[in-house]
Design a protein around this motif. Structure first.
Motif, PDB file in Angstrom:
ATOM      1  N   TRP A   9     -13.885   1.639  -2.461  1.00 30.64           N
ATOM      2  CA  TRP A   9     -12.511   1.284  -2.994  1.00 30.64           C
ATOM      3  C   TRP A   9     -12.363   1.992  -4.272  1.00 30.64           C
ATOM      4  O   TRP A   9     -11.122   1.413  -4.813  1.00 30.64           O
ATOM      5  CB  TRP A   9     -12.760  -0.254  -3.132  1.00 30.64           C
ATOM      6  CG  TRP A   9     -12.880  -1.107  -1.985  1.00 30.64           C
ATOM      7  CD1 TRP A   9     -14.304  -1.742  -1.799  1.00 30.64           C
ATOM      8  CD2 TRP A   9     -12.307  -1.176  -0.677  1.00 30.64           C
ATOM      9  NE1 TRP A   9     -14.510  -2.506  -0.618  1.00 30.64           N
ATOM     10  CE2 TRP A   9     -13.120  -2.136   0.314  1.00 30.64           C
ATOM     11  CE3 TRP A   9     -11.053  -1.083  -0.189  1.00 30.64           C
ATOM     12  CZ2 TRP A   9     -12.653  -2.409   1.335  1.00 30.64           C
ATOM     13  CZ3 TRP A   9     -10.714  -1.328   0.977  1.00 30.64           C
ATOM     14  CH2 TRP A   9     -11.527  -1.964   1.855  1.00 30.64           C
ATOM     15  N   PHE A  42      -1.448   6.428   3.136  1.00 33.15           N
ATOM     16  CA  PHE A  42      -2.675   5.723   2.684  1.00 33.15           C
ATOM     17  C   PHE A  42      -3.803   6.188   3.361  1.00 33.15           C
ATOM     18  O   PHE A  42      -3.788   6.874   4.173  1.00 33.15           O
ATOM     19  CB  PHE A  42      -2.506   4.053   2.897  1.00 33.15           C
ATOM     20  CG  PHE A  42      -2.106   3.851   4.318  1.00 33.15           C
ATOM     21  CD1 PHE A  42      -3.133   3.403   5.234  1.00 33.15           C
ATOM     22  CD2 PHE A  42      -0.919   3.702   4.802  1.00 33.15           C
ATOM     23  CE1 PHE A  42      -2.946   3.215   6.518  1.00 33.15           C
ATOM     24  CE2 PHE A  42      -0.728   3.601   6.246  1.00 33.15           C
ATOM     25  CZ  PHE A  42      -1.640   3.226   6.988  1.00 33.15           C
ATOM     26  N   ARG A  43      -5.004   5.744   2.868  1.00 39.16           N
ATOM     27  CA  ARG A  43      -6.226   6.257   3.633  1.00 39.16           C
ATOM     28  C   ARG A  43      -6.934   4.876   3.988  1.00 39.16           C
ATOM     29  O   ARG A  43      -6.834   4.006   3.376  1.00 39.16           O
ATOM     30  CB  ARG A  43      -7.158   6.787   2.606  1.00 39.16           C
ATOM     31  CG  ARG A  43      -6.682   8.296   1.792  1.00 39.16           C
ATOM     32  CD  ARG A  43      -7.307   8.529   0.474  1.00 39.16           C
ATOM     33  NE  ARG A  43      -8.869   8.551   0.814  1.00 39.16           N
ATOM     34  CZ  ARG A  43      -9.381   9.597   0.998  1.00 39.16           C
ATOM     35  NH1 ARG A  43      -9.079  10.951   1.400  1.00 39.16           N
ATOM     36  NH2 ARG A  43     -11.002   9.566   1.015  1.00 39.16           N
ATOM     37  N   GLY A  47      -9.281  -5.511   3.155  1.00 43.81           N
ATOM     38  CA  GLY A  47      -9.035  -4.868   1.949  1.00 43.81           C
ATOM     39  C   GLY A  47      -9.839  -5.715   0.694  1.00 43.81           C
ATOM     40  O   GLY A  47     -10.350  -6.599   1.065  1.00 43.81           O
ATOM     41  N   GLN A  99      -0.659  -7.355   0.517  1.00 38.61           N
ATOM     42  CA  GLN A  99      -0.690  -5.776   0.987  1.00 38.61           C
ATOM     43  C   GLN A  99      -0.799  -5.689   2.526  1.00 38.61           C
ATOM     44  O   GLN A  99      -0.582  -5.031   3.167  1.00 38.61           O
ATOM     45  CB  GLN A  99      -1.484  -5.138   0.271  1.00 38.61           C
ATOM     46  CG  GLN A  99      -0.904  -4.943  -1.070  1.00 38.61           C
ATOM     47  CD  GLN A  99      -2.080  -4.155  -2.162  1.00 38.61           C
ATOM     48  OE1 GLN A  99      -3.198  -4.374  -2.061  1.00 38.61           O
ATOM     49  NE2 GLN A  99      -1.690  -3.272  -2.748  1.00 38.61           N
ATOM     50  N   ASP A 108      -7.847   2.790   0.978  1.00 35.76           N
ATOM     51  CA  ASP A 108      -6.935   1.455   0.689  1.00 35.76           C
ATOM     52  C   ASP A 108      -7.152   0.342   1.473  1.00 35.76           C
ATOM     53  O   ASP A 108      -6.882  -0.708   1.155  1.00 35.76           O
ATOM     54  CB  ASP A 108      -5.367   2.025   0.791  1.00 35.76           C
ATOM     55  CG  ASP A 108      -4.883   3.282  -0.117  1.00 35.76           C
ATOM     56  OD1 ASP A 108      -4.948   3.213  -1.199  1.00 35.76           O
ATOM     57  OD2 ASP A 108      -4.711   4.327   0.398  1.00 35.76           O
ATOM     58  N   LEU A 128       0.891  -1.134   0.162  1.00 32.17           N
ATOM     59  CA  LEU A 128       0.106   0.117  -0.049  1.00 32.17           C
ATOM     60  C   LEU A 128       1.029   1.118   0.024  1.00 32.17           C
ATOM     61  O   LEU A 128       2.025   1.286   0.471  1.00 32.17           O
ATOM     62  CB  LEU A 128      -1.003   0.182   1.163  1.00 32.17           C
ATOM     63  CG  LEU A 128      -2.183  -1.168   1.386  1.00 32.17           C
ATOM     64  CD1 LEU A 128      -2.775  -0.833   2.772  1.00 32.17           C
ATOM     65  CD2 LEU A 128      -2.911  -1.350   0.066  1.00 32.17           C
ATOM     66  N   SER A 179      -6.020  -8.577  -2.075  1.00 32.51           N
ATOM     67  CA  SER A 179      -4.979  -7.621  -1.447  1.00 32.51           C
ATOM     68  C   SER A 179      -4.439  -8.304  -0.027  1.00 32.51           C
ATOM     69  O   SER A 179      -3.679  -7.611   0.735  1.00 32.51           O
ATOM     70  CB  SER A 179      -5.874  -6.346  -0.632  1.00 32.51           C
ATOM     71  OG  SER A 179      -6.802  -6.855   0.288  1.00 32.51           O
TER      72      SER A 179
END
Length: 570
Positions: A327, A217-218, A395, A402, A334, A213, A399
């Motif tokens: 998303w 990031f959010r 996620g 990540q 994220d 990520l 993902s």
């Protein structure tokens, strides 16, 4: 642990209280594999050749003739299987008390629930009886026990790990999950366990995201949070939000109601018929052998029609469409942050009110598999009362790696010991299969500096500050007239004729560098700057013709000092 003994099959075992039956002797893995030297256990709804699979229902038990596909993969990788673990019967529950073999206690305080349904698997990892364990996760069974026992729980994308040889709970939502004391080990096990299995009806060929990520990031936070009166859990989650911000995250409030509505469908719609379908032939003949409230839950699935199921599936798809924008797009998150469990109950309290309190434990879990998300549960803190509190990072499908990378950073930022002991976490390790994105280093000298008006053009592209430094003493800095916001121009001059100018070096993902350069107006551009340490970096320069009549501000040593002088009236 009556009912799990494979004596009828002639296999010697040793029963150990309410959580583990050992394979005697342990089943050794292949020598020299990536998991050699590691031990594991599996939840007793997962087949081990020569041993009964009972799903915590003795009347249901059968002796498996082959290993479940995931068990075979782990043995082939060198891990040694030491036994099978207790669970909420038919993997139906989130608390660990719904078993005829007894309630599995919490590893940190035996008066409290362990979480379920993968209760035994979490307990043997938290108490260091094995290195890792397999559970299953349909509604949160691979996450809630992790959160309540201060360990890591990986809930992979559906179909990433084969469920062939696993007694279904709700087959379209089932996942094999992984418990470990560190994210690193859980991720290593995931790398071995994953793989498309064409013999699994829900197996999928998946390509996992291979870049971490963004550094900035959010993360989504539910707009409505429920802790059922548990102030300690509420405070612990607020602390988790702050910690994730310190790791580079920006919290974003997300509308949680559609996710809660999707979660409710699992037990409060015709979707529950899938739980009944999973064991229908056995249940129709032996319902009296199923413990309450599992019996009532399974029986409720009988009352729905095929049309009811179609309606529920359509409703779920509609909710999925409703939440998909969180998303997507420039304002997308994220990752989603939720409490793994909103509170913690004693075994006595759970047994006195088994349906409502169990439902409460799943307040933030049930929607994840239904909407095809990946998740990782990681420890977050130990409350003042000594009970663990965990968070879950969620996620989109694929993902998994990540989430593991961010989860490992978060876990290490907590300073917690491993599991129920005092052993500190080992050093974090790179997550295999995850490649850092290509980056470009760029030096900024004016309006893009930290705190300046254009700095957002860097941060919104995931750029991170590497260091503050100076140029070589070969530059002059000018204040450009008529620029909005005010900007400087940097000019290279003959060696020894200039000054050292303060700059910041930022590292930006190469994929976003082009869009950043496109924003730079004339007479500014990007060239190669020489830094005070002798290195070179891409950075802002100015066309010499534009500096006619501009004020030379080189003696200030940098743009920030010049702006400060203006504010001081100098």
């Amino acid at each position: 642990m009556a009912g799990l003994s494979p004596a009828a099959a002639g296999v010697p075992v040793r029963a150990e209280q309410a959580w583990l039956v050992r394979c005697e002797p342990p089943i050794a893995g292949a020598p020299g594999g990536p998991l050699s030297g590691l031990s594991f256990a599996v939840k007793d709804n997962i087949d081990v050749a020569g041993y009964p699979t009972s799903a915590a229902c003795p009347a249901f038990a059968y002796t498996a003739t082959t290993h479940a596909a995931v068990v075979q993969r782990l043995l082939d990788a060198g891990a040694t299987l030491v036994g099978k673990t207790n669970l909420d019967q038919f993997a139906c529950g989130l608390n660990g008390t719904r078993s005829p073999h007894g309630a599995v206690p919490n590893a940190l305080d035996a008066a409290y629930v362990s979480g379920g349904s993968s209760s035994g698997s979490a307990y043997v990892v938290a108490t260091e009886q094995v290195d890792f364990a397999l559970g299953t996760d349909t509604a949160g069974s691979g996450r809630v026990p992790a959160g309540l026992n201060n360990i890591v729980g990986v809930k992979p994308t559906k179909g990433l790990i084969s469920a062939r040889g696993v007694v279904p709970a709700a087959q379209s939502a089932d996942c094999v999950s992984i418990f470990a004391r560190t994210v690193d080990l859980a991720a290593r096990v995931l790398q071995v366990a994953q793989g498309h299995d064409a013999e699994d009806p829900y197996g999928r060929q998946l390509t996992l995201a291979s870049e971490p990520l963004p550094a900035s990031f959010r993360f989504g936070v539910p707009d409505v949070l429920e802790f059922f009166g548990d102030a300690a859990a509420e405070a612990a989650f607020a602390e988790a939000v702050v910690r994730l911000q310190a790791l580079g995250g920006t919290p974003v409030s997300i509308h949680y109601a559609p996710l809660a509505q999707a979660a409710a469908l699992l037990y409060e719609s015709a979707l529950v018929a899938e739980r009944y379908a999973a064991v229908r032939s056995f249940f129709d003949a032996h319902a009296d052998q199923v413990v309450e409230p599992v019996r009532s839950i399974l029986a409720s699935g009988r009352g729905y029609s095929a049309a009811d199921l179609c309606d529920a599936q359509t409703r779920l798809r509609a909710l999925g469409q409703q939440v998909a924008p969180m998303w997507q797009g420039a304002e997308a998150i994220d990752v989603l942050l939720v409490p793994t469990a909103p509170t913690h109950y004693t075994i006595a309290a759970m047994q006195a009110d088994p349906v409502v309190l169990n439902r409460n434990l799943g307040a933030y879990t049930n929607f994840v598999n239904l909407l095809d998300y990946a998740a990782i549960a990681v420890p977050s803190s130990l409350r003042a009362d000594g009970l663990p509190f965990g968070i879950t990072l969620i996620g989109p499908s694929g993902s998994d790696l990540q989430l593991a990378e961010l989860g490992q950073r978060y876990h290490h930022a907590t300073g917690l010991p491993q599991a129920a002991g005092s052993t500190p976490l080992p050093a974090p390790q790179p997550i295999a299969g995850l490649q850092a994105p290509a980056t470009v280093r760029v030096a900024v000298v004016g309006a893009h500096l930290s705190g300046m008006p254009l700095n957002g053009q860097l941060t919104e592209r995931g750029a991170t500050l590497e260091r503050a430094t100076e140029t070589a003493p070969d530059y002059q800095l000018y204040a450009l007239p008529g620029t909005v916001p005010p900007k400087p121009g940097l000019l290279r001059v003959a060696p020894g004729q200039g000054a050292r100018i303060a700059v910041e070096v930022w590292r930006m993902p190469a994929a976003h560098y082009g869009s950043f350069v496109a924003l730079i107006p004339q007479p500014l551009g990007i060239g190669t700057l020489s830094l005070a340490d002798g290195s070179s970096v891409q950075g802002f320069i100015c066309e010499p013709l534009a500096l006619a009549g501009a004020r030379d501000i080189s003696h200030f040593g940098g743009w920030r000092a010049y702006i400060a002088s203006l504010k001081a009236g100098n």
